[in-house]
Design an enzyme around this catalytic site. Structure first.
Site, PDB file in Angstrom:
ATOM      1  N   LYS A  23      -1.828  -0.386  14.090  1.00 46.11           N
ATOM      2  CA  LYS A  23      -0.663  -0.475  13.208  1.00 46.11           C
ATOM      3  C   LYS A  23      -0.151   0.925  12.834  1.00 46.11           C
ATOM      4  O   LYS A  23       1.057   1.201  12.861  1.00 46.11           O
ATOM      5  CB  LYS A  23      -1.050  -1.255  11.941  1.00 46.11           C
ATOM      6  N   ARG A  34      13.711   1.241  -1.194  1.00 45.03           N
ATOM      7  CA  ARG A  34      12.491   2.035  -1.374  1.00 45.03           C
ATOM      8  C   ARG A  34      12.431   3.166  -0.354  1.00 45.03           C
ATOM      9  O   ARG A  34      12.683   2.966   0.820  1.00 45.03           O
ATOM     10  CB  ARG A  34      11.250   1.144  -1.209  1.00 45.03           C
ATOM     11  N   ARG A  55      13.128   8.085  32.401  1.00 45.29           N
ATOM     12  CA  ARG A  55      11.939   8.108  31.536  1.00 45.29           C
ATOM     13  C   ARG A  55      12.215   8.776  30.193  1.00 45.29           C
ATOM     14  O   ARG A  55      11.316   9.230  29.522  1.00 45.29           O
ATOM     15  CB  ARG A  55      10.785   8.815  32.262  1.00 45.29           C
ATOM     16  N   ARG A  57       6.830   5.850  16.122  1.00 47.40           N
ATOM     17  CA  ARG A  57       8.275   5.717  15.877  1.00 47.40           C
ATOM     18  C   ARG A  57       8.777   6.858  14.989  1.00 47.40           C
ATOM     19  O   ARG A  57       9.844   7.405  15.215  1.00 47.40           O
ATOM     20  CB  ARG A  57       8.571   4.352  15.230  1.00 47.40           C
ATOM     21  N   HIS A  97      18.353   9.521  31.988  1.00 52.33           N
ATOM     22  CA  HIS A  97      17.118   9.787  32.740  1.00 52.33           C
ATOM     23  C   HIS A  97      16.208   8.560  32.624  1.00 52.33           C
ATOM     24  O   HIS A  97      16.052   8.025  31.522  1.00 52.33           O
ATOM     25  CB  HIS A  97      16.427  11.027  32.141  1.00 52.33           C
ATOM     26  N   CYS A 122       7.389   1.581   5.113  1.00 56.22           N
ATOM     27  CA  CYS A 122       6.443   1.536   6.231  1.00 56.22           C
ATOM     28  C   CYS A 122       6.378   2.869   6.960  1.00 56.22           C
ATOM     29  O   CYS A 122       5.423   3.612   6.830  1.00 56.22           O
ATOM     30  CB  CYS A 122       6.858   0.445   7.218  1.00 56.22           C
ATOM     31  N   ASN A 156       3.706   2.806  13.918  1.00 57.38           N
ATOM     32  CA  ASN A 156       4.721   3.364  13.015  1.00 57.38           C
ATOM     33  C   ASN A 156       4.788   4.890  13.100  1.00 57.38           C
ATOM     34  O   ASN A 156       5.858   5.477  12.958  1.00 57.38           O
ATOM     35  CB  ASN A 156       4.447   2.899  11.583  1.00 57.38           C
ATOM     36  N   VAL A 183       6.480  -6.916  11.576  1.00 53.77           N
ATOM     37  CA  VAL A 183       7.838  -7.473  11.659  1.00 53.77           C
ATOM     38  C   VAL A 183       8.884  -6.490  11.162  1.00 53.77           C
ATOM     39  O   VAL A 183       8.631  -5.678  10.271  1.00 53.77           O
ATOM     40  CB  VAL A 183       7.936  -8.780  10.852  1.00 53.77           C
ATOM     41  N   THR A 191       0.873  -1.187   0.000  1.00 54.64           N
ATOM     42  CA  THR A 191       0.000   0.000   0.000  1.00 54.64           C
ATOM     43  C   THR A 191       0.904   1.229   0.000  1.00 54.64           C
ATOM     44  O   THR A 191       1.166   1.817   1.057  1.00 54.64           O
ATOM     45  CB  THR A 191      -0.927   0.026   1.242  1.00 54.64           C
ATOM     46  N   LYS A 197      18.018   1.219   5.571  1.00 54.19           N
ATOM     47  CA  LYS A 197      18.579   1.046   6.913  1.00 54.19           C
ATOM     48  C   LYS A 197      19.621  -0.067   6.865  1.00 54.19           C
ATOM     49  O   LYS A 197      19.759  -0.751   5.835  1.00 54.19           O
ATOM     50  CB  LYS A 197      17.487   0.765   7.937  1.00 54.19           C
TER      51      LYS A 197
END
Ligand code: SAJ
Length: 424
Positions: A205, A323, A245, A212, A243, A259, A209, A154, A85, A316
């Site tokens: 989902k 892509r 947190r 992130r 720290h 993604c 993403n 994944v 997609t 990465k």
């Protein structure tokens, strides 16, 4: 419910491993794709993607007779849609492959079948788009057949491990569909299986993403602020992360792949007035290659007319996927600034990217270079011995955009060493 036969639509990064794993657990699986080249390759045992362990698993599945590669949908107890997609130029979701895959199931749909959509999709796609298409069969979703959304979650590079061990979310259009999905995936999923409704699963989902993406965006923005204030970003992040947190991610050349750099736009498209922060984070990450290119030009004095050995084009480390790769965008930005770039990508030595001059070997990139830029921290590059590189290039300057190299080692080998918002 017991499922004996399965048809997986889409033999890409998700469909191919999913079909292979199901076959390894004893299901009779059809792995279907509309791309004739991919199908011919797979039939001959050639994978079009690189993922650790996948080749062996696929060959085992095919040789056992439990995985059949096909260019058409075949009848089955369950169907999984795992097609891409992407987005259009204007960032709207391109659902043509999901629509086409759903339509191709219609002639084969039988009472009692289960259909699962795995492709990352805008909220309500399962209910508003997939269900009405499947109902053209004359069967009713939730009454005659079962329908659910179960996002793949994944990590490329760890797909086979995460497919089995990650928790799995299954969102049914009704509880019976979700339970049927659980019965299917239980064949191989060792992680928890969480049942919910289809739209919640779609939203989950996209939230994962997007969260992130936003976290990487703040790391990238911090790298620009650090540059402005002459602070070493890596030292600052290291201290801030002490720290209890705080957990700042790594700044770099930007965010890529099919993604994280795509999915947040589905939320922006669905609710543009609301998803302001989501949009802003996308823009920060998309702007990072330009920021890095400008930083390189600043350090090198001038890159117009210089030749750059550029290492890594994948989105990465240790994957072959180029892509939406920010490293490729960085190459374009350096070329726009007048540099000649000789790019080397060990996982895909001939990716066929437009206007990118790719070389087949590392030596070919190094030989004429004035400057070396590390764009992706592949193991192959982090393991390089600077003393060896010294003998292969006339370049004196090294720029590590992803903080993978040891400054002292490179300096000891006779290079001037720079990197993203580092102090020297
Ligand atoms: N990146 C950084 N800094 C970081 C971490 C990542 O710049 O600290 C960059 C990477 O270099 C890359 C991009 O972000 O360009 C995305 O890489 P990634 O490793 O964060 O994620 P993906 O795209 O490989 O996989 C993600 C995963 N989602 C989450 O971690 C929430 C995976 O679980 C999903 O299944 C996958 O997207 C997907 O298919 O949606």
């Amino acid at each position: 419910m017991k499922f004996k036969t399965l048809c997986v639509l889409g033999m890409g990064y998700i469909g191919l491993p999913t079909a292979s794993v199901f076959a390894s657990k004893g299901l009779q699986v059809t792995g279907m794709d509309t791309n004739a080249r991919i199908i011919e390759g797979l039939k001959a045992g050639h994978l079009h993607i690189f993922e650790p362990g996948l080749r062996d698993l696929l060959l085992e599945a095919v040789n056992s007779g439990r995985l059949q590669i096909s260019d058409e949908v075949l009848p089955a107890d369950a169907f999984i849609i795992a097609v891409p997609t992407p987005f259009y130029q204007d960032k709207r979701a391109d659902l043509r492959a999901v629509v086409a895959a759903s339509e191709s199931i219609v002639p084969h749909l039988r009472p009692g079948n289960l259909v699962i959509l795995e492709s990352t999709s805008p909220p309500r796609t399962t209910v508003d788009i997939v269900a009405p298409i499947l109902e053209k069969s004359g069967l009713t979703a939730g009454e005659d057949f079962l329908l659910a959304y179960s996002p793949e979650r994944v990590l490329p590079g760890k797909i086979l491990h995460e497919l089995v061990d990650n928790p799995r979310v299954i969102g049914g259009i009704d509880p019976t569909s979700a339970e049927a999905g659980r019965d299917l995936y239980r064949a191989f999923v060792k992680g928890d299986i969480i049942l919910t409704d289809a739209t919640t699963a779609e939203m989950v989902k996209l939230m994962e993403n997007t969260s992130r993406d936003i976290n990487i965006a703040i790391a990238n923005e911090f790298s620009r602020l650090a540059e402005a204030f002459d602070v070493d970003i890596w030292e600052a992040i290291g201290i801030a992360n002490l720290h209890p947190r705080v957990d700042i991610l790594r700044p770099g050349v930007g965010v890529g792949g099919h993604c994280i750099s795509v999915d947040p736009w589905f939320l922006v498209e669905a609710a543009p007035q609301v998803a302001q922060l989501v949009k802003m984070a996308r823009q920060v990450n998309d702007g990072q290659p330009s920021f890095v290119a400008e930083h390189i030009a600043k350090i090198a004095g001038e890159i117009d007319g210089k030749t750059i050995a550029f290492l890594g084009l994948a989105f990465k480390p240790n994957v072959d996927d180029v892509r939406e790769s920010p490293a490729v965008e960085l190459v374009y930005a350096l070329q726009d600034a007048g540099a000649t770039v000789h790019a080397y990508e060990p996982f895909k030595p001939a990716a066929g990217l437009p206007n990118v001059h790719q070389v087949a070997h590392l030596e070919d990139a190094l030989v004429d270079a004035d400057l070396i830029v590390l764009g992706v921290a592949h193991d192959r590059f982090t393991e390089l011995d600077p003393a060896n590189v010294r003998g292969q290039t006339r370049a004196n300057l090294v720029y590590d955009a992803v903080r993978a190299w040891d400054k002292d080692l490179w300096e000891n080998a006779g290079f001037q060493f720079f990197g993203l918002s580092r102090k020297y």
